[in-house]
Each structure stands twice: as C-alpha cells, then as structure tokens.
Write an enzyme that holds these catalytic residues in place. Structure first.
Site, PDB file in Angstrom:
ATOM      1  N   CYS A  59       0.785  -1.248   0.000  1.00  0.00           N
ATOM      2  CA  CYS A  59       0.000   0.000   0.000  1.00  0.00           C
ATOM      3  C   CYS A  59       0.811   1.291   0.000  1.00  0.00           C
ATOM      4  O   CYS A  59       0.685   2.117  -0.914  1.00  0.00           O
ATOM      5  CB  CYS A  59      -0.932   0.013   1.217  1.00  0.00           C
ATOM      6  SG  CYS A  59      -1.971  -1.449   1.365  1.00  0.00           S
ATOM      7  N   HIS A 120      -2.799   6.382   4.632  1.00  0.00           N
ATOM      8  CA  HIS A 120      -1.676   5.472   4.889  1.00  0.00           C
ATOM      9  C   HIS A 120      -0.335   6.020   4.397  1.00  0.00           C
ATOM     10  O   HIS A 120       0.527   5.267   3.928  1.00  0.00           O
ATOM     11  CB  HIS A 120      -1.936   4.093   4.263  1.00  0.00           C
ATOM     12  CG  HIS A 120      -1.182   2.993   4.970  1.00  0.00           C
ATOM     13  ND1 HIS A 120      -1.155   1.694   4.503  1.00  0.00           N
ATOM     14  CD2 HIS A 120      -0.416   2.999   6.098  1.00  0.00           C
ATOM     15  CE1 HIS A 120      -0.417   0.949   5.316  1.00  0.00           C
ATOM     16  NE2 HIS A 120       0.049   1.729   6.288  1.00  0.00           N
ATOM     17  N   HIS A 274      -9.638  -4.649   1.700  1.00  0.00           N
ATOM     18  CA  HIS A 274      -8.568  -4.992   2.650  1.00  0.00           C
ATOM     19  C   HIS A 274      -9.160  -5.735   3.851  1.00  0.00           C
ATOM     20  O   HIS A 274     -10.266  -5.433   4.286  1.00  0.00           O
ATOM     21  CB  HIS A 274      -7.891  -3.699   3.115  1.00  0.00           C
ATOM     22  CG  HIS A 274      -6.558  -3.885   3.753  1.00  0.00           C
ATOM     23  ND1 HIS A 274      -6.393  -4.485   4.994  1.00  0.00           N
ATOM     24  CD2 HIS A 274      -5.306  -3.546   3.354  1.00  0.00           C
ATOM     25  CE1 HIS A 274      -5.116  -4.487   5.298  1.00  0.00           C
ATOM     26  NE2 HIS A 274      -4.426  -3.929   4.320  1.00  0.00           N
ATOM     27  N   ASP A 326      -4.630  -0.618  -5.800  1.00  0.00           N
ATOM     28  CA  ASP A 326      -3.274  -0.154  -5.473  1.00  0.00           C
ATOM     29  C   ASP A 326      -2.213  -1.219  -5.735  1.00  0.00           C
ATOM     30  O   ASP A 326      -1.039  -0.895  -5.906  1.00  0.00           O
ATOM     31  CB  ASP A 326      -3.195   0.373  -4.026  1.00  0.00           C
ATOM     32  CG  ASP A 326      -3.617  -0.651  -2.981  1.00  0.00           C
ATOM     33  OD1 ASP A 326      -4.105  -1.742  -3.352  1.00  0.00           O
ATOM     34  OD2 ASP A 326      -3.472  -0.355  -1.779  1.00  0.00           O
ATOM     35  N   LYS A 351       0.103  -9.706  -3.537  1.00  0.00           N
ATOM     36  CA  LYS A 351       0.524  -8.604  -2.669  1.00  0.00           C
ATOM     37  C   LYS A 351       1.857  -8.919  -1.995  1.00  0.00           C
ATOM     38  O   LYS A 351       2.095 -10.020  -1.527  1.00  0.00           O
ATOM     39  CB  LYS A 351      -0.548  -8.371  -1.602  1.00  0.00           C
ATOM     40  CG  LYS A 351      -0.204  -7.284  -0.589  1.00  0.00           C
ATOM     41  CD  LYS A 351      -1.337  -7.077   0.399  1.00  0.00           C
ATOM     42  CE  LYS A 351      -0.988  -6.002   1.427  1.00  0.00           C
ATOM     43  NZ  LYS A 351      -2.110  -5.731   2.354  1.00  0.00           N
TER      44      LYS A 351
END
Length: 562
Positions: A59, A120, A274, A326, A351
């Site tokens: 992220c 974030h 998420h 993202d 990820k």
C-alpha cells in the site's frame, strides 16, 4: 497561488482506488462468479487497460507513486527493512512535504480537491499537530477517512495482524538495548568505558520507545491506528466500523453535490477489499466466494452509487473517471480454511511480491464519454504513475520540472492518437530492492521481463509465502538469479516458462539492453531521507493523533455532536 475558475472545459476528476483488489476479482477481467456490474459497465463505456502496473506491491509505496508520478524510491517511500509499509499513525515517516502531488497542482488550478477514505502515508513529523504528512498538506482541501489503513486489530474478533509481526521484534530490540545500556552504565561507573552520559541517555530513550511500542501492540493498536479524521480533527477513536461504509459514501456523494458547479478532484480511496473485510449486513452471504466475495460486491455497489450521482447531477460528460487497485490481491490472507484475499487471475504471485505480475498487474479503467472511445481495450504497458501527468495536463497545469517524473500522459493512448505506450522500461521494486525489469521492445512490440530476485514460496509449490504471512524483499526468503529469469510476457503472461540462452536466440541481446537500462535508471536516483526507516516507523507517543488529552483518546463523532 491559486487560480479561481469556473471553466467548463476543465473536466472533473473522480479517481477510485480499491485496496488489495486482484485483477481476477472483476467481471470485465474474466471473473464470472463475482458480480461487479457497475465496474463492468464502466469498462463497457470507457477504456480498459489490461497491462496496468502498480509501482509497488504494497500500500504505502504504491500510493505514494500514484500521487507523485514517481517511483517510491525517489521520495524515500520505499523500505530497506522488512517493514514495507507504515505501521503506526504515531510514527514520523510519511509522504515528504516537498513532494508535489497532482492534488496540489489541481488545487492551484482552482479545483476543489478532496480525499475520502484511506491515506496510509503518515500524519506528523515532530509534534502531534504539525500534520506535515497529512492530506491537507498535500493539496487536498478536504479529508474524511482513515489516516492509516484497515487491519485486523480494528475488529476485535479477528486475529492480530500488526501485533503478531511486531511484538517479537520490539521485545528483542528492547532486551538488547537494555542490556547495552546496563553494560555502558556499569562500564562508565567503573571508569572502564570512556562513554558520555548523553549517549547512554539517548540509547535508554531508544530502548524505552521500543518497550512502549511493544507494550502498545497488546490491545492498544485499535486505539492508536483505527481512527477516523475529518480534516485535521480526530472524530472517532477507535472508529465505528459498522457505519464506516455508509459514512464514507455519504461524504463522497455530498462532496460531488456541493461542487457540481465548479471543477473538482475527488479521490475515493476505498477501504474495500482490505482485511478484515468490513461488510454491511445487506451484502453478507450474497456472493459465491464467502466474505471476500461479499466485500467485492459491496465495493462494486459503492462504485455504482458514485456513478449514479455523477449521472444525476448531469456531470457524466464532464467527468474523467478512473478505477484501479493499489496492487494485487493478498494471497496469504486467510482465516482457518477460508480465503480472505483476492484472486490475481492467470498471473503468478500477489501482494508483497514486487516482481511477479500478480502483485503489480491491476485493473485499470478510464471513462470520459464523448472524449474517450467506449468499449476500447488497450494491451500496452501503463502505470498507476501515468495518472499524475494525465490529470495535471487535463486540468491545465504543468508538471514539476525540478524532479524526475516516471509517469507518462495516457491521453494519446486513450484517445487512439498513439498506438504504443511511451513506457520503454518499467522497474519493479520490492522496497528499495530492484526485483524485476520490463522492457517494451518498440520495434517488435514484444514485452520482455527479467527477474533478478524472486520470493521463496512456502510451501514451495503454493505460489505464496503462507508461513511468513507475506513475502519478504530480501534475506533468506528471496532467491537471486544470475543470469536473471527472463520471460516473454507477450507469449507467456503467466510467467510459467523462463527462457534461456539455449531456448531463446535473443536472450543475450535482451539481457544486455535491460542491463544498460538499469544502469541508466540508477544514475537518475538521488539519496533522500528514508521515510520507512526503523526510527521513522516506530510508535512515538508525542506524535500520536488523539481526540482528547493523550493518552485518553476515546471519542465518537455522534457524541461530539451531542
């Protein structure tokens, strides 16, 4: 300086960024079991990008690159440690104030700018209220959302996410520092070590910080990280997850209605999908893929609501809409036997894996009726960083000339005036470590990709790092390749069959060209402060956002209003 305008030729911008959504989770990218009619409709009426690449597979750095149009290593938002993202609201790391986001340029062009949802990218630098990394210091004139990100600790019923990975590290360093301080004090008092008291005090302070961070990770994470802010004010601490979806949607719709007569930039940074997959009761149990599928379908409904208000306010033909994720889906996310992460289609990895396609190839859809041809599919390499120059140019602004930009405007490609991407090379980082390079060979159109390092999967054939929880960027969890693994993505998008000098006549030629490109790229990098360094990515009580008198940080917006 800000230009106040009401120029009808300037489009509005609605940028929607999903969190951890896999490219294989969306109908228009091949999923036929999760229902995403609104996102699919967006693609039908606009342009769908099939090789849309994030600048990072986690992220914080990916979002920094999106907002600045630059690889995160240029802004110090790439990590040289195993902590690839910001871990605390109360840390001192974040998007540096000297970075120029597209929001800042659009604000100067007279746009009303808002960020609704996840940030974030840090809050404070030196004091609790300096807000040097805050969205309002980066060009947004309205912010409603989480300065941090959703984590399992936000929901009491889930297994700890941050605490589990942090506690052992913090406790180990606490013990080591205490031992060092004790040794130095004894040595100083016995005149055995000529060390200054100032050094001992600094080391003791560092040890105290690690001890406080270790202690705070037991049950306090929810109060320090799971908070909601409106502009500079903390309005919920901890946040009420049951109302988060409806409140954020309401805020986004209200912003559009309030600014329908002037140019606006609305960045909707979704908390979906998420973990811990906060899903309203209306959508629970509706999909064929458990809670994750429910969360994706709720996200699609939210996108539909935003599109509805754009239509209702007659803004459809004057609004540039962009939808993406993202980075890739989180393969290791699970609870028991239930998969809680996304699906990355035919692409390997997910990820946290900076090189494999599954970690960085994401959905990318653009719609602007009357300007962009509907139903178009573009297979050329594009990047989330390309949104920066695209948006700035359309708004009548100019990109900064005092720094390297890595994004290229998408307009010629989207409008069909150019057939090929302006990206010849894309560099795929995992933290500060270069894991892979993509070469778009212009004369043949072939997409080559060389991997210098790849994560070691656990178990070996699982395609993910289940034992670690997320794949590392360096260390014994990474395999280095010399010569690099080479793939022809044009023929092998799944990266299943690495080429060799024996099987590919162009192997040496391709590797020489990629090696030269890496050398040229490295010459453009300059040293910058590391925002995710251990000293910046540790909890500092004096930087913790708080709605009351620290440490009594408990509040809810409804109570405040009352």
């Amino acid at each position: 300086p800000r230009t106040c305008v009401s120029n009808p030729s300037k489009p509005n911008f609605l940028l929607i960024l999903a969190d951890d959504l896999g490219i294989g989770d969306v109908g228009c990218y091949g999923n036929d079991t999760i229902r995403t009619p609104n996102i699919d409709g967006l693609a039908k009426d606009g342009v769908r990008l099939t090789q849309h690449i994030a600048a990072a597979a986690v992220c914080t750095p990916s979002r920094a690159a999106f907002l600045t149009g630059r690889y995160p290593i240029r802004s110090g938002m790439a990590s040289s440690t195993q902590r690839q993202v910001l871990f605390w609201n109360g840390g001192s790391g974040g998007l540096p104030p000297n970075e120029t986001t597209f929001a800042k340029i659009l604000y100067q062009q007279g746009y009303s700018t808002a960020l609704i949802g996840k940030w974030h990218m840090g809050v404070n630098c030196k004091t609790r209220h300096d807000h040097c990394h805050h969205p309002l210091n980066h060009g947004f004139d309205y912010f409603y959302g989480m300065p941090f990100t959703l984590v399992n600790e936000c929901q009491d019923t889930d297994d700890p996410e941050l605490a589990k990975s942090l506690q052992e590290t913090y406790w180990f360093y606490t013990q080591m520092i205490i031992l060092a301080v004790f040794t130095l004090v004894i040595g100083k008092l016995a005149n055995l070590l000529p060390v200054k008291w100032k050094i001992i005090i600094c080391l003791a302070t560092c040890g105290l910080l690690h001890f406080i961070s270790w202690f705070s990770s037991y049950g306090f994470t929810k109060y320090w990280n799971c908070i909601l802010m409106r502009n500079h004010d903390v309005i919920e601490q901890p946040m009420n997850l049951q109302k988060t979806t409806s409140n954020m949607l309401k805020e986004a719709i209200t912003f559009i209605e309030r600014n329908k007569h002037r140019p606006f930039l609305l960045f909707v940074s979704l908390l979906h999908v998420h973990t811990p997959l906060i899903t309203t009761e209306k959508f629970q149990g509706r999909s064929r893929h458990g809670l994750y599928g429910d969360n994706v379908e709720e996200m699609d409904w939210m996108v539909g609501r935003l599109l509805d208000v754009i239509d209702k306010e007659n803004l459809k033909n004057t609004t540039f809409i962009y939808f993406a994720s993202d980075h890739g889906g989180f393969l290791e996310a699970h609870r028991g036997n239930s998969q809680l992460g996304g699906w990355n289609g035919i692409y390997k990895g997910g990820k946290g894996m900076g090189g494999w396609e599954g970690g960085i190839r994401v959905p990318g859809i653009v719609r602007w009726p009357g300007v962009l041809p509907a139903g178009t599919v573009i297979d050329e390499p594009t990047s989330l960083m390309d949104i920066y120059p695209t948006v700035v140019k359309l708004a009548g602004g100019a990109v900064p000339q005092d720094r390297v930009l890595d994004g290229h405007t998408l307009l010629p490609l989207l409008q069909g005036t150019e057939q090929h991407s302006r990206h010849e090379f894309l560099f795929h980082y995992c933290g500060v470590f270069l894991h892979a390079v993509r070469w778009h060979q212009k004369d043949s159109g072939t997409i080559w990709k060389a991997h210098y390092a790849t994560p070691v999967f656990q178990p070996e054939t699982s395609g993910a790092c289940f034992k670690r929880g997320i794949c590392p960027c360096f260390g014994d969890g990474v395999a280095h390749h010399d010569p690099p693994l080479l793939f022809n993505l044009s023929q092998d998008p799944s990266e299943a069959n690495p080429l060799s000098a024996d099987s590919e006549p162009l192997f040496d030629t391709v590797m020489r060209r990629i090696r030269r490109a890496v050398e040229e790229h490295h010459k453009t990098l300059t040293p910058v402060p590391q925002q995710l360094s251990p000293s910046n990515n540790i909890w500092k009580p004096w930087l913790q956002p708080c709605c009351g008198t620290f440490p009594f940080c408990w509040c809810h917006e409804e109570n405040n209003k009352a």
